[in-house]
Design a protein around this motif. Structure first.
Motif: not given
Length: 591
Positions: A435-441, A459-464, A502-503
């Protein structure tokens, strides 16, 4: 002839007529120690030591005589040796405490002790001074009391052996006829040591020699007494001349006093005249001042009147201008208030939109029976957000901290929420790291289109977290923000990847997938950095993550609503009157 009575009387007679006549008689109020101390201090001025320039402390060592030590200390307290070195008086209570020194004073009670002491300093530049010594040849300087006078004898030979040089003044003041002393003492010592009986016979020639020495010493005494008499007569004449001068001086003083009285009387008369002149001058000055004051007041009144008229005209103009400016300011303030109200209304509406997009209480309570959410935006809208959704594989929730806060942070939170919804619910990607890899792209493409000249790294710092409460499993991915699982009063730190969603500088880096087993009663705490970064406390420092971990561990067994209350109150008390610096988000879930 009985030698004992003869030589004792003869020896005492010699002592009585020897000594320097300049020494004053010892008064009843003056102690012998005080006079000896004065002599010893005078020795430092009339005797020259070798290598005086290298003497850093001029040491005077006194063997077992406390009174003399105190007298010497009083004399040398404010004085120094001629090379500038300070004096140091040392009290040795036994001969073992004798130290290397420039002057050593001993009481010759024991002839064997005296010899051992002299052998100890022999060959050193030390002036050995003794008390109560009959045979002066065993010391360099010997004190003797003769006929109420304190005397001293100087042994020139031992003075030379010690490398000391005494001035001629010292020898003039000391007991002289050293050769006579040597002959008498040698003869007495020889007769005493070589006689095995109580009585010793002396030849008439030897006795005549002793009597001749006695006669010479008597003549010397008379010569010195004559010198003293001459000095006393000269002193008496000087005293008489001084008294005559004093009489003349008193007469002159009387004349001076009389002249002083006349001068004072004249000065008094002059002062009276000056006072009268001063009074007249003051009177004239006062009259002149009155005239000047009258003219000055008139002039000032005229100037004040003109100034008042001019000020009144200017005040009217200023009041008119102020009124117009005030009216303009009020109009502008009204316009600003209207614009501000529109902006605040817009931001409040944006907050409602943001709140609507975030996870609502019903969804959380349905899937997380025991939980709390502490959400404190810094402004009306926030860059921190929390979002959740239910999937076939478990319940997923996000604790996010977007770049910035306020309106810019809110825009980023809306973008991230939309990308989370698109990736999980539309693309059906449910593994946290994917999920994080896809959202970052997606975010990188959205913020950095092909034709854009901007290079945005927002972007964001997050915990999923993905919770499978049936299988008691926790799957998660973490971007820059780690979180805690507390189990049986122990903290398990769930580490995060050191990159945000994010980038990034390392565009090829992928997020790590984590999975762990859960136990009944485990508490999962996810949070942004706003709580730990807040300044406050008595030293106005950051709260820090270590203190947050300890606080969560302390309250982990309490009910979830009570935990939220404690966290909120602790944050308020820590922050105090300091401004909140960032959005705050803490989520707690009990399994």
């Amino acid at each position: 002839m009985k030698l004992g009575a003869l030589f004792i009387g003869f020896f005492l007679s010699l002592i009585c007529i020897c000594g320097f006549s300049q020494t004053p008689k010892i008064k009843e109020t003056q102690s012998a120690s005080k006079i000896k101390a004065s002599f010893i201090y005078s020795f430092t001025k009339s005797i020259k030591w070798p290598n005086e320039a290298n003497i850093s402390n001029f040491k005077i060592c006194v063997l077992n005589n406390e009174d003399l030590v105190s007298r010497l200390k009083a004399i040398v307290a404010n004085n120094k040796f001629r090379n500038g070195a300070p004096f140091q008086v040392i009290h040795a209570r036994s001969k073992s405490e004798i130290v290397s020194c420039q002057i050593l004073l001993v009481n010759s009670n024991s002839e064997s002790d005296l010899k051992s002491i002299y052998n100890k300093i022999k060959g050193k530049p030390t002036l050995m001074v003794t008390e109560n010594l009959l045979d002066y040849r065993q010391s360099i300087v010997s004190f003797v009391e003769v006929d109420g006078h304190m005397k001293f004898i100087v042994n020139k030979q031992k003075m030379s052996e010690a490398g000391l040089i005494a001035s001629s003044v010292l020898y003039d003041l000391s007991i002289t006829k050293e050769a006579d002393w040597n002959n008498i003492i040698d003869k007495v010592a020889y007769l005493t040591k070589n006689s095995n009986t109580k009585e010793v016979k002396v030849s008439k020639a030897d006795l005549q020699k002793m009597l001749g020495a006695y006669s010479d010493l008597e003549l010397e005494k008379r010569r010195k007494d004559s010198t003293i008499k001459q000095i006393e007569d000269s002193l008496q004449r000087r005293i008489q001349m001084f008294n005559a001068k004093m009489v003349e001086y008193r007469k002159i003083e009387d004349k001076i006093e009389e002249n002083k009285k006349r001068i004072k009387e004249q000065e008094r008369l002059m002062e009276n005249q000056k006072s009268e002149i001063s009074r007249q001058t003051i009177k004239i000055g006062q009259q002149t001042q009155v005239i000047i004051i009258i003219f000055s007041l008139g002039f000032i009144s005229l100037v004040f009147l003109l100034f008042a008229i001019r000020s009144n005209i200017q005040r009217k103009k200023a009041n008119q201008l102020l009124f117009e400016q005030k009216k303009e300011v009020e109009n502008q303030k009204q316009l600003v208030d209207e614009k501000q109200k529109e902006i605040v209304d817009s931001i409040n509406y944006a907050r409602r939109i943001q709140t609507a997009l975030m996870a609502h209480d019903k969804l959380l309570s349905k899937h997380l029976p025991e939980h709390f959410v502490l959400f404190r935006p810094k402004d009306i809208v926030a860059g921190d957000f929390y979002w959740a959704t239910s999937t076939p594989g478990g319940f997923m929730y996000v604790t996010g901290d977007c770049t910035g806060h306020g309106v810019p942070g809110a825009f980023m939170s809306l973008l991230n929420i939309s990308k989370l919804n698109e990736t999980i619910n539309q693309k059906n990607i449910t593994r946290p790291d994917l999920v994080f890899n896809d959202i970052r792209n997606e975010i990188t493409r959205a913020l950095n289109p092909e034709d854009s000249t901007e290079d945005s790294k927002d972007g964001m710092d997050a915990v999923l977290c993905k919770l499978d409460l049936r299988g008691m499993k926790l799957q998660y991915a973490a971007a820059n923000n780690s979180f805690y699982v507390i189990r049986n009063k122990e903290v398990i730190v769930c580490k995060a990847d050191k990159m945000h969603v994010g980038k990034a500088f390392n565009a090829t880096g992928l997020f790590t997938y984590y999975e762990m087993d859960l136990q009944k009663g485990d508490c999962i705490y996810t949070f942004s950095d706003g709580y730990s970064d807040q300044f406050g406390g008595p030293n106005r420092k950051r709260f820090k993550s270590v203190q947050l971990k300890e606080l969560l561990l302390h309250i982990s067994e309490k009910p979830m609503p009570e935990q939220r209350t404690i966290l909120n109150e602790k944050f308020e008390s820590w922050k105090g009157n300091i401004e909140q610096i960032d959005d705050v988000l803490v989520i707690g879930v009990r399994v």
